[in-house]
Write an enzyme that holds these catalytic residues in place. Structure first.
Site, PDB file in Angstrom:
ATOM      1  N   CYS A 258       4.228   3.205  -1.952  1.00 10.06           N
ATOM      2  CA  CYS A 258       4.027   1.964  -2.724  1.00 10.06           C
ATOM      3  C   CYS A 258       4.420   2.152  -4.176  1.00 10.06           C
ATOM      4  O   CYS A 258       4.150   3.199  -4.762  1.00 10.06           O
ATOM      5  CB  CYS A 258       2.558   1.571  -2.741  1.00 10.06           C
ATOM      6  SG  CYS A 258       1.897   1.311  -1.123  1.00 10.06           S
TER       7      CYS A 258
ATOM      8  N   ARG B  58       5.658 -10.872   3.078  1.00 14.91           N
ATOM      9  CA  ARG B  58       4.452 -10.094   2.782  1.00 14.91           C
ATOM     10  C   ARG B  58       4.271  -9.923   1.269  1.00 14.91           C
ATOM     11  O   ARG B  58       3.165  -9.813   0.778  1.00 14.91           O
ATOM     12  CB  ARG B  58       4.648  -8.735   3.456  1.00 14.91           C
ATOM     13  CG  ARG B  58       3.527  -7.764   3.355  1.00 14.91           C
ATOM     14  CD  ARG B  58       4.002  -6.485   4.053  1.00 14.91           C
ATOM     15  NE  ARG B  58       2.994  -5.483   4.111  1.00 14.91           N
ATOM     16  CZ  ARG B  58       2.610  -4.885   5.240  1.00 14.91           C
ATOM     17  NH1 ARG B  58       3.130  -5.225   6.388  1.00 14.91           N
ATOM     18  NH2 ARG B  58       1.702  -3.954   5.226  1.00 14.91           N
TER      19      ARG B  58
END
Ligand code: XMP
Length: 520
Positions: A344, A439
């Site tokens: 991430c 998303r």
């Protein structure tokens, strides 16, 4: 008397969550920032129970879930996770039809009674049967033979499904009905597996038992190897996670899909989830990077309205308000984690996100009040992190830990004599191009102007999920033994924390030695 209880001397140093986290409220903490204090224990690690409840009708036998990521969970991973007692969430970076087949593959995996066995007809040639086996890649060669009305006429044994008999008709070589072992559907009782097991015990050398109805129509098939596998499972400490019909459980992720006008596409979401439910899906995860948002809330509400009993996971959030919102919309379990994942970059790109232990604490308190479960999603690199996460949550979601496994999608790549598998964030350019842009609230065809929130990476190949989970579970059980916790509720109850300094962190890892073998 021996000091089996807490000593007052410990209390100022090792504090339970409700003292420790508020006392550290100026600094958000993650796994390596804290350590757990041991307690008097009469619990042996191997005796600890790891079952966990995520919703009224969703229980896992181990508190571990594989991430809904396109380099982590498709049917192979989901089968391996459920076979070990956990859960796999099939990702949505694929056409909807393909996601349905992935779920079907998990739900149709070995479950004892094969309800729709592959059948052949008396008029077919053995050559046709061989072609079917080749084309559909069947690993078996014995088939029930039925007439055009579905009535059982015999069994085609694998011994005669050979090229030398290719020109013969099935009718010429089948084992006739009178010699085929069958059981009436109504005689199966409450425990069909036990009934089939008894049959195979009483009939040495017979490996197939067919199920028929009163009119002799074929209704199912038991094979001895499946029954043996299942009876062995029953003796294992962590049993596979199965539904009421003995199928492995399976989850699927969906996004808050929008139509061409940017509105939530309620109809499409409902149709797709309806089709997933028909395939037997056990839980739906509404997976986005920002769960405390109208689109996610509305999606959860729509699904809750249409499927009142369907377990729903939603996320991701890192605030109590986010948990409260999704719980009020109808979610049963909330994913907590914004930016802790190994691939991430949300915290770097967007400047948001909360280190995981503080996020879990804040979320867990309101979750308990709302009677929803918390899933610690991302940032887990070792079993010790899982133990810490489980002091504040009902289960963990892992991506990176499983991405190097044989069961993860993708090929093994060799670089400099080492084996790797690809692992990428769902917010990476490559993944968003395939479909995961929704998303991250990005347009469906992201261009270079869109900010990626994940990277593309490699994970060292690490063998089977069974092996990786065995190590993780061993670590979780060990942590529970140190805290005297017989089950996960006791682990949450008994946990006491303290901060770790940089020197303490150095002390925690192997140091001042020449390492010959890693702990793995
Ligand atoms: P681990 O640490 O297990 O994390 O590899 C997996 C979790 O990371 C989340 N995820 C992302 N987060 N950008 C993000 O900020 C991304 O591209 C991304 N892809 C996945 C997700 O919650 C997953 O379960």
């Amino acid at each position: 008397m021996a000091a089996t209880r807490n000593s007052g001397f410990d209390d100022p140093f090792y504090q339970p969550a409700d003292q420790f986290f508020p006392a550290n409220n100026k600094l958000a903490l993650t796994f390596d920032d804290v350590t757990l204090a041991t307690l008097f224990s009469e619990i042996l690690p191997r005796d600890t129970q790891l079952d966990t409840r995520l919703a009224e009708n969703l229980r896992l036998n181990i508190p571990v879930i594989s991430s809904d990521m396109d380099t982590v969970t498709e049917s192979r991973m989901a089968i391996a996770m459920a076979a070990n007692g956990g859960l796999g969430l099939i990702h949505y970076n694929m056409p909807e039809r393909q996601q349905l087949s992935e779920v079907s593959r998990v739900k149709n995996h070995v479950h004892g009674l094969i309800q729709e066995p592959i059948q052949v007809t008396p008029g077919q040639l053995i050559g046709d049967v061989l072609k079917m086996i080749e084309e559909r890649k069947f690993a078996f060669g014995t088939f029930p033979v039925v007439d055009e009305k579905g009535k059982l006429v015999g069994l085609l044994s694998g011994h005669v499904v050979k090229p030398r008999y290719a020109k013969r008709k099935v009718a010429e070589v089948l084992t006739p009905r009178a010699q085929v072992h069958t059981i009436r559907q109504k005689e199966l009782g409450k425990d069909p597996i036990a009934r089939a097991d008894k049959f195979f015990n009483e009939h040495p050398g017979i490996h197939k038992l067919l199920v028929v109805d009163d009119k002799d129509h074929l209704r199912g098939l038991f094979t001895m190897s499946d029954i043996e596998r299942i009876t062995q499972e029953r003796n294992a400490q962590f049993k596979p996670a199965r539904d009421a019909h003995f199928h492995l459980i399976c989850g699927a992720a969906v996004s808050a899909t929008r139509n061409a006008f940017g509105e939530l596409d309620r109809e499409r979401i409902l149709n797709h989830v309806g089709a997933l439910v028909e395939r037997g899906v056990d839980v739906i995860a509404v997976s986005t990077a920002h769960g405390h948002s109208k689109g996610v809330g509305d999606t959860v509400r729509v699904l809750r309205g249409a499927f009142p009993k369907l377990p729903l996971i939603a996320g991701n959030v890192t605030s109590a308000a986010g948990v409260e919102y999704l719980a009020d919309c109808g979610a049963n379990a909330i994913k907590v984690g914004q930016g802790p994942g190994s691939i991430c970059t949300t915290r770097i790109v967007a400047g948001v996100g909360i280190p995981q232990m503080t996020a879990l604490y804040v979320c867990s308190r309101v979750a308990a009040r709302k009677k929803v479960a918390i899933l610690a999603d991302g940032g887990i690199t070792k079993s010790g992190d899982i133990v810490k996460a489980l002091t504040l949550s009902q289960a963990v979601i892992c991506g990176g830990i499983f991405a190097g496994c044989n069961e993860a999608p993708g090929e093994v790549i060799e670089i400099g004599g080492k084996l790797y598998k690809q692992y990428r964030g769902m917010g990476s350019f490559a993944a968003m191009k395939v479909g995961s842009a929704a998303r991250y609230g990005q347009p469906a065809n992201p261009t270079q102007k869109v900010a990626a929130e994940g990277i593309e990476a490699l994970k060292e190949a690490c063998g089977s999920v069974d092996r990786v989970l065995a190590q993780l579970i061993g670590g979780i059980q060990s942590g529970m033994g140190y805290l005297g916790a017989a089950d996960l509720a006791q682990l949450r109850d008994k946990a006491r924390y303290t901060r770790v300094s940089p020197a303490g962190m150095k002390e925690a890892a192997p140091h001042d030695v020449v390492e010959l073998k890693t702990g793995n």
